[in-house]
Design an enzyme around this catalytic site. Structure first.
Site, PDB file in Angstrom:
ATOM      1  N   GLU A  98      60.861  65.162  57.494  1.00  0.00           N
ATOM      2  CA  GLU A  98      59.720  64.553  57.032  1.00  0.00           C
ATOM      3  C   GLU A  98      59.627  63.888  56.143  1.00  0.00           C
ATOM      4  O   GLU A  98      60.794  64.162  54.931  1.00  0.00           O
ATOM      5  CB  GLU A  98      58.566  66.586  57.390  1.00  0.00           C
ATOM      6  CG  GLU A  98      58.170  66.076  57.490  1.00  0.00           C
ATOM      7  CD  GLU A  98      56.928  65.328  57.877  1.00  0.00           C
ATOM      8  OE1 GLU A  98      57.175  64.269  58.451  1.00  0.00           O
ATOM      9  OE2 GLU A  98      56.121  66.098  58.270  1.00  0.00           O
ATOM     10  N   ASP A  99      58.045  63.174  55.868  1.00  0.00           N
ATOM     11  CA  ASP A  99      57.999  62.570  55.067  1.00  0.00           C
ATOM     12  C   ASP A  99      57.362  63.975  53.883  1.00  0.00           C
ATOM     13  O   ASP A  99      58.003  62.887  52.741  1.00  0.00           O
ATOM     14  CB  ASP A  99      56.704  61.162  55.029  1.00  0.00           C
ATOM     15  CG  ASP A  99      55.907  61.543  55.888  1.00  0.00           C
ATOM     16  OD1 ASP A  99      55.807  62.754  56.336  1.00  0.00           O
ATOM     17  OD2 ASP A  99      54.833  60.723  56.469  1.00  0.00           O
ATOM     18  N   ASP A 102      52.636  68.929  52.752  1.00  0.00           N
ATOM     19  CA  ASP A 102      51.371  69.258  51.996  1.00  0.00           C
ATOM     20  C   ASP A 102      51.237  70.948  52.658  1.00  0.00           C
ATOM     21  O   ASP A 102      51.122  70.892  51.634  1.00  0.00           O
ATOM     22  CB  ASP A 102      50.395  68.085  53.114  1.00  0.00           C
ATOM     23  CG  ASP A 102      48.932  68.198  51.836  1.00  0.00           C
ATOM     24  OD1 ASP A 102      49.360  67.721  51.023  1.00  0.00           O
ATOM     25  OD2 ASP A 102      47.470  67.843  52.869  1.00  0.00           O
ATOM     26  N   LYS A 130      53.987  68.043  47.955  1.00  0.00           N
ATOM     27  CA  LYS A 130      53.094  68.168  46.510  1.00  0.00           C
ATOM     28  C   LYS A 130      52.278  70.500  47.021  1.00  0.00           C
ATOM     29  O   LYS A 130      52.078  70.669  48.230  1.00  0.00           O
ATOM     30  CB  LYS A 130      51.906  68.298  47.974  1.00  0.00           C
ATOM     31  CG  LYS A 130      51.491  66.442  47.514  1.00  0.00           C
ATOM     32  CD  LYS A 130      50.418  66.150  48.164  1.00  0.00           C
ATOM     33  CE  LYS A 130      50.104  64.597  48.197  1.00  0.00           C
ATOM     34  NZ  LYS A 130      49.173  64.236  49.328  1.00  0.00           N
ATOM     35  N   PHE A 151      46.946  61.217  46.469  1.00  0.00           N
ATOM     36  CA  PHE A 151      47.187  60.361  47.763  1.00  0.00           C
ATOM     37  C   PHE A 151      48.434  59.016  48.357  1.00  0.00           C
ATOM     38  O   PHE A 151      47.947  58.343  46.526  1.00  0.00           O
ATOM     39  CB  PHE A 151      45.971  60.490  48.983  1.00  0.00           C
ATOM     40  CG  PHE A 151      46.097  60.048  49.980  1.00  0.00           C
ATOM     41  CD1 PHE A 151      46.200  61.304  50.786  1.00  0.00           C
ATOM     42  CD2 PHE A 151      46.247  58.731  50.554  1.00  0.00           C
ATOM     43  CE1 PHE A 151      46.610  60.750  52.650  1.00  0.00           C
ATOM     44  CE2 PHE A 151      46.213  58.112  51.781  1.00  0.00           C
ATOM     45  CZ  PHE A 151      46.899  59.724  52.851  1.00  0.00           C
ATOM     46  N   ASP A 158      51.718  55.989  55.679  1.00  0.00           N
ATOM     47  CA  ASP A 158      51.048  55.432  55.096  1.00  0.00           C
ATOM     48  C   ASP A 158      49.271  56.210  54.924  1.00  0.00           C
ATOM     49  O   ASP A 158      48.961  57.599  55.070  1.00  0.00           O
ATOM     50  CB  ASP A 158      50.499  55.503  57.011  1.00  0.00           C
ATOM     51  CG  ASP A 158      49.801  56.088  57.722  1.00  0.00           C
ATOM     52  OD1 ASP A 158      50.537  57.677  57.548  1.00  0.00           O
ATOM     53  OD2 ASP A 158      48.301  56.043  58.384  1.00  0.00           O
ATOM     54  N   ARG A 164      52.839  50.730  54.945  1.00  0.00           N
ATOM     55  CA  ARG A 164      54.031  51.568  55.020  1.00  0.00           C
ATOM     56  C   ARG A 164      55.389  50.781  55.039  1.00  0.00           C
ATOM     57  O   ARG A 164      56.005  51.509  54.216  1.00  0.00           O
ATOM     58  CB  ARG A 164      54.665  52.095  56.810  1.00  0.00           C
ATOM     59  CG  ARG A 164      53.496  52.865  57.101  1.00  0.00           C
ATOM     60  CD  ARG A 164      53.793  53.673  58.550  1.00  0.00           C
ATOM     61  NE  ARG A 164      52.515  53.997  59.419  1.00  0.00           N
ATOM     62  CZ  ARG A 164      52.204  55.764  59.436  1.00  0.00           C
ATOM     63  NH1 ARG A 164      53.260  55.586  58.601  1.00  0.00           N
ATOM     64  NH2 ARG A 164      51.930  55.885  60.444  1.00  0.00           N
TER      65      ARG A 164
HETATM   66  P1  IMP Z   1      50.678  69.216  56.324  1.00  0.00           P
HETATM   67  O1  IMP Z   1      51.459  69.470  58.041  1.00  0.00           O
HETATM   68  O2  IMP Z   1      49.026  69.232  56.089  1.00  0.00           O
HETATM   69  O3  IMP Z   1      51.807  69.495  55.191  1.00  0.00           O
HETATM   70  O4  IMP Z   1      50.387  67.467  57.068  1.00  0.00           O
HETATM   71  C1  IMP Z   1      51.667  66.535  56.372  1.00  0.00           C
HETATM   72  C2  IMP Z   1      52.069  65.295  57.184  1.00  0.00           C
HETATM   73  O5  IMP Z   1      50.341  65.063  56.402  1.00  0.00           O
HETATM   74  C3  IMP Z   1      53.001  64.558  56.348  1.00  0.00           C
HETATM   75  O6  IMP Z   1      53.647  64.453  58.028  1.00  0.00           O
HETATM   76  C4  IMP Z   1      51.612  63.481  56.671  1.00  0.00           C
HETATM   77  O7  IMP Z   1      51.884  62.766  58.054  1.00  0.00           O
HETATM   78  C5  IMP Z   1      50.447  63.683  56.394  1.00  0.00           C
HETATM   79  N1  IMP Z   1      50.171  63.332  54.898  1.00  0.00           N
HETATM   80  C6  IMP Z   1      49.904  64.409  54.142  1.00  0.00           C
HETATM   81  N2  IMP Z   1      50.217  64.028  52.545  1.00  0.00           N
HETATM   82  C7  IMP Z   1      50.268  62.138  52.597  1.00  0.00           C
HETATM   83  C8  IMP Z   1      49.866  61.456  51.795  1.00  0.00           C
HETATM   84  O8  IMP Z   1      49.591  61.684  50.821  1.00  0.00           O
HETATM   85  N3  IMP Z   1      50.328  60.514  52.158  1.00  0.00           N
HETATM   86  C9  IMP Z   1      50.757  60.096  53.256  1.00  0.00           C
HETATM   87  N4  IMP Z   1      50.273  61.175  53.985  1.00  0.00           N
HETATM   88  C10 IMP Z   1      50.293  62.147  54.041  1.00  0.00           C
HETATM   89 MG    MG Z   2      54.080  63.291  58.789  1.00  0.00          MG
END
Ligand code: IMP
Ligand code: MG
Length: 179
Positions: A98-99, A102, A130, A151, A158, A164
């Site tokens: 995963e990237d 959050d 994070k 962010f 993106d 990207r």
């Molecule tokens: P989560 O489900 O809240 O953990 O969200 C994770 C997803 O939100 C990641 O796979 C990203 O696609 C997106 N995301 C969260 N933070 C960022 C950011 O700072 N920049 C870009 N995409 C983000």
């Molecule tokens: Mg993602």
């Protein structure tokens, strides 16, 4: 494109070095098996491509797409599959790539889905984390960098499908996403 950037958070060189280290660790940890590396679309595609090339052994690769933010910068908490789980995970050692983690909602959802489908083991490898934003508890087995609550874009990540292609991880100017 660089006009919209406040600052570079992680340089190309730092990314390269860290991704190589993650690749070495995964190679060592999975030396007795053949892992299924599962790239989470879209954001992980650059990281996934570099990480795979830092793992010099036989692995299987698949992609999966789950719902994301859309054009917003806040997670809705609702996660859904955007592509079917059309490959077999039964008995496999799966590494989800995963990237960024959050709230943790996406990985919480995907990890339990893969477990429910009979994977032998499921681990998560995320380039970025994070931790201060976490809403649900999810174990991240491999983390590239822990970052503050800002962010960020670049290296596959993106904002509204842009940025990207930045080769580094950058903090976007707040006025860009608060417009
Ligand atoms: P989560 O489900 O809240 O953990 O969200 C994770 C997803 O939100 C990641 O796979 C990203 O696609 C997106 N995301 C969260 N933070 C960022 C950011 O700072 N920049 C870009 N995409 C983000
Ligand atoms: Mg993602």
């Amino acid at each position: 494109m660089y006009n919209d950037i406040q600052r570079v958070l992680i340089t190309k060189e730092e990314l390269k070095e860290r991704v190589e280290t993650l690749g070495k660790t995964i190679t060592e940890d999975y030396k007795d098996t053949r892992p299924l590396m599962l790239g989470v679309l879209n954001g992980s595609f650059v990281f996934f491509a570099d990480l795979l090339r830092a793992i010099p052994m036989q692995v299987d690769t698949h992609f999966i797409k789950i719902s994301s933010y859309g054009a917003k910068t806040q997670s809705t908490g609702e996660v859904s599959l955007k592509t079917p789980l059309d490959f077999d995970v039964l008995g496999k050692d799966v590494v989800i790539v995963e990237d960024i983690i959050d709230s943790g909602n996406s990985m919480n959802f995907l990890k339990s889905l893969i477990e429910k489908n009979g994977a032998r083991t499921v681990k998560i490898c995320a380039l970025l984390d994070k931790p201060s934003r976490r809403v649900v508890d999810v174990k991240v087995d491999y983390v590239g960098f822990s970052i503050p609550d800002e962010f960020i874009v670049g290296y596959g990540l993106d904002y509204a499908q842009s940025y990207r292609n930045l080769p580094e991880i950058c903090v976007l100017k707040p006025e860009i996403f608060s417009k």
